[in-house]
Design a protein around this motif. Structure first.
Motif, short mmCIF file in Angstrom:
data_model
loop_
_atom_site.label_atom_id
_atom_site.label_comp_id
_atom_site.label_asym_id
_atom_site.label_seq_id
_atom_site.Cartn_x
_atom_site.Cartn_y
_atom_site.Cartn_z
N ASP A 186 0.83 -1.21 0.00
CA ASP A 186 0.00 0.00 0.00
C ASP A 186 0.86 1.25 0.00
O ASP A 186 0.55 2.24 -0.67
N LEU A 187 1.98 1.20 0.76
CA LEU A 187 2.86 2.35 0.82
C LEU A 187 3.49 2.63 -0.54
O LEU A 187 3.56 3.77 -1.00
N PHE A 188 3.92 1.54 -1.21
CA PHE A 188 4.51 1.70 -2.54
C PHE A 188 3.47 2.19 -3.55
O PHE A 188 3.78 2.94 -4.47
N GLN A 189 2.21 1.77 -3.39
CA GLN A 189 1.16 2.21 -4.31
C GLN A 189 0.91 3.71 -4.17
O GLN A 189 0.61 4.40 -5.15
N ALA A 191 11.11 -6.92 -6.63
CA ALA A 191 9.86 -7.37 -7.23
C ALA A 191 8.66 -6.71 -6.56
O ALA A 191 7.67 -6.36 -7.23
N ILE A 192 8.74 -6.52 -5.23
CA ILE A 192 7.64 -5.84 -4.52
C ILE A 192 7.54 -4.39 -4.96
O ILE A 192 6.44 -3.85 -5.16
N ILE A 193 8.68 -3.73 -5.12
CA ILE A 193 8.68 -2.32 -5.54
C ILE A 193 8.12 -2.18 -6.95
O ILE A 193 7.39 -1.23 -7.25
N ARG A 225 9.88 3.44 -9.90
CA ARG A 225 9.92 2.05 -9.45
C ARG A 225 10.97 1.27 -10.26
O ARG A 225 11.72 0.45 -9.69
N LEU A 226 10.97 1.50 -11.56
CA LEU A 226 11.97 0.81 -12.38
C LEU A 226 13.38 1.19 -11.96
O LEU A 226 14.27 0.34 -11.89
N GLY A 227 13.57 2.48 -11.66
CA GLY A 227 14.90 2.93 -11.26
C GLY A 227 15.35 2.32 -9.96
O GLY A 227 16.49 1.82 -9.82
N VAL A 228 14.46 2.34 -8.96
CA VAL A 228 14.80 1.78 -7.65
C VAL A 228 15.02 0.27 -7.76
O VAL A 228 15.95 -0.29 -7.17
N ALA A 248 1.82 7.07 -7.52
CA ALA A 248 1.13 8.16 -8.21
C ALA A 248 2.05 9.31 -8.55
O ALA A 248 1.71 10.21 -9.31
N MET A 249 3.23 9.32 -7.97
CA MET A 249 4.18 10.42 -8.16
C MET A 249 4.86 10.35 -9.53
O MET A 249 5.47 11.32 -9.97
#
Length: 381
Positions: free
Chosen positions: A3-6, A84-86, A23-26, A10-11
């Motif tokens: 939920d936190l990552f979701q 994978a979670i990110i 997300r791809l970068g991290v 939006a950013m």
């Protein structure tokens, strides 16, 4: 955490498969750190290994050497799970998120089992060194079996986890296997027979590791007794894997249980020879046998055993103290040289069987029916 990552998702806008750019970068950074972590852990364990060499015990050297790679793999997979979670991979049209998660879980379980395998190897090495300090060799034979048993048990547990993680019911899988149980049992007859053969070898102990045995035409030194086969190293250094069920229905000769090796040979002494010379020669040979360190004095037997047309036979027998093959060969050689020297000093000689005339009347031989010279049967013996 999802939920936190979701919320942070939006950013940034969608870049690939509906995944935000940040997300791809991290995730890429974490995957890179996962690769780098293996090098870092390898370096750390290298430092630990150098320090372990300064200690008196050996298990720490083996632990640092064996555990480095599996632990590095586990850390790498854990970092990839975070990546994978990110990423929050899409679940439509294919549930990529679930597939990746299950794959990483299976890889993580394999890594954990790998760690436990290495721990078993370290403990087994410690047990082997302890077994070497005991007089009995049964524990030397038991350690490899226990090592394999623990590894099979761990592999089964890992397989159960993998089956459950893939969404299958273990009970349903076992029930399904029961349908083909008869065919499986027929196919596994030899494996089961070999397994029970290993149990009989362990409990009855007709031989132990490092014993020299003969069974079904195979002779050599026993190196390892496994679940299915026993490894025997032959005199030419080749390895023969004998199925364990062979030992349950065959005669086993344990040559290592001998009190010594038999040295035996006959001497044909040419006639004429006086009784005094022969008697002195027999006594001298007996003295020469008994004088050798590797000969059991009480086992020495030297006698005039038989009369022939052209010679007399002196039979010599003795057992060695050691059963080692090299010592046996050296001792026998010393005795044979000693007998030759005694023959020379006594003025005696070994018999040389005379040639004899053989008439070929068949007409098929190369002699075309002419008399030919042929060595007597004694010469071939």
């Amino acid at each position: 955490m999802n939920d936190l990552f979701q919320q942070f998702g939006a950013m940034g806008g969608d870049v690939l498969w509906g995944v935000a750019g940040w997300r791809l970068g991290v995730a890429f950074l974490i995957i890179f750190v996962g690769f780098a972590s293996r090098k870092v852990i390898g370096t750390l364990f290298g430092i630990f290994g150098r320090r372990a060499k300064g200690t008196q015990v050996k298990w720490d050297d083996e632990a640092t050497r064996l555990l480095a790679k599996p632990l590095a793999v586990i850390v790498q997979i854990l970092l990839w799970k975070v990546a994978a979670i990110i990423l929050l991979l899409p679940i439509e049209p294919v549930n990529t998120r679930l597939i990746v998660a299950q794959g990483l879980d299976i890889a993580l379980m394999i890594g954990v089992i790998w760690v436990f395998f290495r721990v078993v190897d370290v403990l087994a090495s410690v047990a082997e060194r302890m077994a070497d300090t005991t007089q009995t060799r049964i524990d030397d034979q038991a350690v490899p079996l226990l090592r394999k048993t623990l590894k099979v048990f761990l592999a089964v547990l890992g397989g159960i986890f993998v089956v459950q993680n893939m969404g299958f019911s273990v009970l349903s899988v076992v029930t399904g296997l029961g349908i083909g149980g008869l065919a499986l049992a027929l196919a596994a007859q030899d494996s089961v027979a070999n397994f029970f053969g290993s149990l009989i070898l362990f409990t009855d102990a007709p031989f132990q590791v490092e014993d020299y045995v003969e069974v079904n035409g195979v002779s050599g030194t026993v190196e390892e007794v496994g679940f299915r086969t026993t490894r025997i190293r032959q005199d030419d250094s080749s390895i023969v894997c004998v199925p364990n069920q062979t030992f349950t229905g065959s005669f086993i000769t344990n040559l290592s249980e001998r009190k010594g090796r038999l040295i035996a040979f006959d001497l044909g002494i040419s006639l004429p020879a006086t009784a005094t010379d022969l008697k002195r020669f027999v006594e001298d040979v007996q003295t020469a046998f008994a004088a050798l360190v590797n000969v059991r004095e009480s086992s020495v037997e030297v006698h005039l055993s038989d009369f022939k047309e052209s010679h007399v036979v002196v039979r010599a027998r003795a057992f060695t103290v050691s059963t080692k093959w090299n010592l046996f060969l050296e001792t026998r050689q010393d005795l044979m040289f000693g007998c030759l020297e005694l023959l020379e000093s006594a003025g005696l000689s070994l018999v040389h069987p005379p040639n004899r005339l053989v008439l070929d009347t068949s007409g098929n031989g190369s002699s075309n029916g002419l008399p030919t010279l042929e060595a007597s049967p004694d010469a071939r013996d």
